[in-house]
Design an enzyme around this catalytic site. Structure first.
Site, PDB file in Angstrom:
ATOM      1  N   ASP A 199       0.823  -1.216   0.000  1.00  0.00           N
ATOM      2  CA  ASP A 199       0.000   0.000   0.000  1.00  0.00           C
ATOM      3  C   ASP A 199       0.856   1.264   0.000  1.00  0.00           C
ATOM      4  O   ASP A 199       0.421   2.312  -0.488  1.00  0.00           O
ATOM      5  CB  ASP A 199      -0.947   0.008   1.207  1.00  0.00           C
ATOM      6  N   ILE A 239      -9.306  -9.552  16.170  1.00  0.00           N
ATOM      7  CA  ILE A 239      -8.673  -9.506  17.491  1.00  0.00           C
ATOM      8  C   ILE A 239      -7.354  -8.758  17.439  1.00  0.00           C
ATOM      9  O   ILE A 239      -7.050  -7.916  18.271  1.00  0.00           O
ATOM     10  CB  ILE A 239      -8.474 -10.945  18.023  1.00  0.00           C
ATOM     11  N   LYS A 258     -27.689  -3.281  -0.072  1.00  0.00           N
ATOM     12  CA  LYS A 258     -28.063  -3.559   1.307  1.00  0.00           C
ATOM     13  C   LYS A 258     -27.148  -2.790   2.273  1.00  0.00           C
ATOM     14  O   LYS A 258     -25.922  -2.787   2.120  1.00  0.00           O
ATOM     15  CB  LYS A 258     -27.945  -5.063   1.595  1.00  0.00           C
ATOM     16  N   THR A 259     -27.747  -2.174   3.263  1.00  0.00           N
ATOM     17  CA  THR A 259     -26.952  -1.362   4.201  1.00  0.00           C
ATOM     18  C   THR A 259     -26.675  -2.074   5.524  1.00  0.00           C
ATOM     19  O   THR A 259     -25.883  -1.602   6.319  1.00  0.00           O
ATOM     20  CB  THR A 259     -27.678  -0.039   4.545  1.00  0.00           C
ATOM     21  N   LYS A 318     -31.083   6.052   5.118  1.00  0.00           N
ATOM     22  CA  LYS A 318     -30.967   4.937   6.051  1.00  0.00           C
ATOM     23  C   LYS A 318     -29.576   4.932   6.710  1.00  0.00           C
ATOM     24  O   LYS A 318     -29.447   4.799   7.924  1.00  0.00           O
ATOM     25  CB  LYS A 318     -31.167   3.627   5.271  1.00  0.00           C
ATOM     26  N   CYS A 370      16.840  -6.275 -11.319  1.00  0.00           N
ATOM     27  CA  CYS A 370      17.452  -6.962 -10.183  1.00  0.00           C
ATOM     28  C   CYS A 370      17.761  -8.405 -10.585  1.00  0.00           C
ATOM     29  O   CYS A 370      18.719  -8.649 -11.301  1.00  0.00           O
ATOM     30  CB  CYS A 370      16.560  -6.847  -8.965  1.00  0.00           C
ATOM     31  N   GLY A 423      16.378 -10.025 -12.837  1.00  0.00           N
ATOM     32  CA  GLY A 423      16.324 -10.012 -14.303  1.00  0.00           C
ATOM     33  C   GLY A 423      17.614  -9.526 -14.933  1.00  0.00           C
ATOM     34  O   GLY A 423      17.977  -9.940 -16.045  1.00  0.00           O
ATOM     35  N   GLU A 471      24.022 -17.759  -5.717  1.00  0.00           N
ATOM     36  CA  GLU A 471      22.745 -17.973  -5.011  1.00  0.00           C
ATOM     37  C   GLU A 471      22.084 -19.266  -5.490  1.00  0.00           C
ATOM     38  O   GLU A 471      21.444 -19.960  -4.714  1.00  0.00           O
ATOM     39  CB  GLU A 471      21.799 -16.783  -5.274  1.00  0.00           C
ATOM     40  N   HIS A 486      15.755  -1.243  -8.426  1.00  0.00           N
ATOM     41  CA  HIS A 486      14.307  -1.383  -8.671  1.00  0.00           C
ATOM     42  C   HIS A 486      13.703  -0.048  -9.094  1.00  0.00           C
ATOM     43  O   HIS A 486      13.149   0.676  -8.247  1.00  0.00           O
ATOM     44  CB  HIS A 486      13.609  -1.893  -7.414  1.00  0.00           C
ATOM     45  N   GLU A 507      11.035   0.478 -10.576  1.00  0.00           N
ATOM     46  CA  GLU A 507       9.562   0.503 -10.525  1.00  0.00           C
ATOM     47  C   GLU A 507       9.025   1.278  -9.326  1.00  0.00           C
ATOM     48  O   GLU A 507       7.933   1.834  -9.386  1.00  0.00           O
ATOM     49  CB  GLU A 507       8.994  -0.931 -10.535  1.00  0.00           C
TER      50      GLU A 507
HETATM   51  N1  GLN Z   1      17.996 -12.876  -5.548  1.00  0.00           N
HETATM   52  C1  GLN Z   1      18.795 -11.828  -6.079  1.00  0.00           C
HETATM   53  C2  GLN Z   1      19.712 -11.230  -5.024  1.00  0.00           C
HETATM   54  O1  GLN Z   1      19.528 -11.417  -3.863  1.00  0.00           O
HETATM   55  C3  GLN Z   1      17.922 -10.753  -6.704  1.00  0.00           C
HETATM   56  C4  GLN Z   1      17.048 -10.026  -5.730  1.00  0.00           C
HETATM   57  C5  GLN Z   1      15.936  -9.264  -6.379  1.00  0.00           C
HETATM   58  O2  GLN Z   1      15.628  -9.483  -7.551  1.00  0.00           O
HETATM   59  N2  GLN Z   1      15.289  -8.392  -5.645  1.00  0.00           N
HETATM   60  O3  GLN Z   1      20.640 -10.532  -5.336  1.00  0.00           O
END
Ligand code: GLN
Length: 533
Positions: A72, A150, A189-190, A225, A383, A385, A407, A508, A510
């Site tokens: 969010d 809760i 419906k309320t 209402k 990243c 990608g 990795e 990133h 984005e």
């Molecule tokens: N897994 C990869 C890393 O840790 C890429 C992480 C990612 O794409 N946010 O470097």
């Protein structure tokens, strides 16, 4: 000026779009010249969503200061264009951790530590702290979950109390609920909303505004209402209809009188909102002149929320170019060989491989990168990608058979993606490179063409890096290393020379994209897929 506070709670059912509503409130006030900040309180016990499964939680949104936060916050940033910080997302886990640490350190001087007042006070400190830290005139706080859960009780009690600490003229409670439409009787419906408000009243909170999510416009009798049974004035009943685009929601809420009501309740002057640019953006979105298909190759594709900011950034790039972006969600594991890659990716105008962790699906992603490189299809690697593009290139062009990221294959002969020397041997937890880092861009690169500047800052969330040991081989090849972090000498951007548009970024982008101001790399990627490279 003393800060004012808006709290948004939800009722009846979850997934009503409280985040979009909170973000819209931010935009409506900001467009009236009010300094706003949004924040989210999540009642779960995880410290943050950083380690949570994307299938349960959707994407992890990363703030500039490296906070791993709820998605969010991405809506808030995209709507208000106010950069948020780590403290703008508080979980019950963070609250309890702070209290327990203080208790262990003797901070309570032997007193019994209790939900009331210690937990509620800690929550209130975070509400007031956000105002103090940011200097915002209005702090907009969304309470996650549904009233009556809760786990959200301490949060609800904390916001009940705070009204009397900050003064009731400085505090507005907005309650968002659903008015279900029953086809059989042709009616909204309320009753569920009435019960939800009753629940809230049971906790001592009278909502000042009730927002009604509904498929149909509210009739006069429905409004009467609701007013009668939920104790609210008619102008405090705001209809919140389903929209074709989330970006239309603030405009619909403005038309429904939300901005006006909020200003009245908070004693703010109701100047006309400056929403022209936003309106124009929505119009462009609704009237695309062309279309482009982007294959998004990932491993969490069944849940689109796992790639929310990537999808929004692609859409924003499309809006800029007057194009509808059609995303083909492709499960990387379905790409099992080159023929399958051609079958699944053949119709795409562009291919994007977003971030991710772990080995699953990476073989398919490598095939997607190879397909994009060889067929000269625009490719955007983010990243993971970017790492995939490097791995593919090392294997297929530089002759490093079995090249990989350590990795995914700790024993690989060619760890072209690896941990940095200062990370070797460190246990996994807490070693991510998070938040904004500098990147210097090479001249003559696609990145330079996009950013038009050479020194940029972008948000990171990863652990592994391009391995500098292999730099000479890459430098002598068609893969250009076009972005570098000067402080730690890390490769941030790779591109393929002679390809229409092939860019991999370790960061990133984005998260920094806005619907009305697409990130330059997303803008140019979409442009390239439309043949405007
Ligand atoms: N897994 C990869 C890393 O840790 C890429 C992480 C990612 O794409 N946010 O470097």
């Amino acid at each position: 000026m003393k800060a004012k506070y808006i709290f948004i709670t939800g009722g009846v059912v979850s997934s009503l779009g409280k985040g979009i509503t909170a973000a819209s409130i931010g935009l409506l006030l900001k467009s009236r010249g009010v300094k706003v900040v949004n924040q989210k309180f999540d009642p779960y016990l995880n410290i943050d969503p950083g380690t949570m499964n994307p299938y349960q939680h959707g994407e992890v949104f990363v703030t500039e200061d490296g906070g791993e936060t709820d998605l969010d916050l991405g809506h808030y940033e995209r709507f208000t264009d106010v950069p948020l910080r780590r403290f703008n997302n508080t979980t019950a886990g963070k609250v309890y951790l702070a209290i327990l640490d203080r208790e262990r350190a003797g901070g309570y001087h032997g007193n019994t530590v209790q939900a009331i007042p210690h937990v509620t006070d800690e929550i209130q400190d975070r509400i007031l702290g956000t105002a103090a830290e940011t200097g915002a005139e209005v702090v907009i706080t969304e309470i996650g979950g549904t009233v009556g859960d809760i786990e959200s009780l301490p949060f609800v009690e904390a916001i009940r109390q705070i009204k009397y600490k900050v003064g009731k003229e400085n505090c507005v409670f907005v309650h968002l609920g659903l008015l279900p439409y029953l086809k059989e009787c042709g009616e909204l419906k309320t009753k569920p909303m009435q019960h939800s408000v009753k629940e809230l009243l049971g906790f001592g909170i009278q909502p000042d505004i009730i927002m009604c999510r509904s498929e149909k416009p509210l009739t006069k009798s429905i409004r009467e209402k609701l007013g009668l049974f939920c104790n609210v004035e008619q102008d405090a009943i705001i209809e919140n209809l389903s929209a074709k685009s989330i970006y239309e929601v603030p405009l619909m809420l403005e038309a429904a009188g939300l901005g006006k009501s909020l200003c009245k309740l908070l004693g703010l002057s109701d100047s006309p909102p400056a929403l022209e640019e936003w309106k124009e953006m929505v119009q462009r979105f609704y009237r695309p002149e062309r279309e482009t298909t982007i294959a998004l190759v990932g491993k969490y594709v069944e849940l689109h929320d796992a790639y929310l900011s990537v999808a929004e950034a692609l859409t924003a790039g499309g809006i800029f170019h007057g194009a509808k972006v059609k995303i083909e969600w492709i499960d990387a594991e379905r790409i099992t060989d080159e023929a399958k890659a051609a079958e699944l990716l053949g119709k795409a105008n562009g291919i994007i491989v977003p971030g991710g962790f772990g080995d699953r699906g990476t073989a398919g992603m490598v095939l997607a990168a190879k397909f994009a490189r060889e067929r000269k299809v625009p490719y955007f690697g983010i990243c993971l990608g970017m790492q995939i593009a490097v791995i593919e290139f090392a294997r297929d062009v530089l002759g490093m058979a079995g090249a990989n990221s350590s990795e995914f294959d700790a024993a690989t002969e060619y760890p072209v993606i690896d941990l940095m020397p200062d990370q070797q041997g460190v246990k996994l937890g807490g070693t991510l490179r998070l938040g904004v880092c500098r990147c210097v861009i090479a001249e003559g690169s696609l990145a330079e063409r996009a950013y038009k500047i050479h020194d940029i800052q972008e948000r990171h969330r990863h652990r592994y890096e391009f391995n500098n040991l292999y730099r000479p081989q890459f430098e002598a090849s068609e893969m250009a290393l076009t972005g570098r972090n000067p402080e730690r000498n890390l490769i941030e951007i790779v591109e393929i020379k002679g390809h229409p548009w092939f860019v991999g970024v370790q960061f990133h982008p984005e998260f920094a994209s806005r619907p009305n101001r697409p990130h330059p790399l997303f803008r140019d990627f979409i442009g390239a897929t439309l043949g405007r490279g």
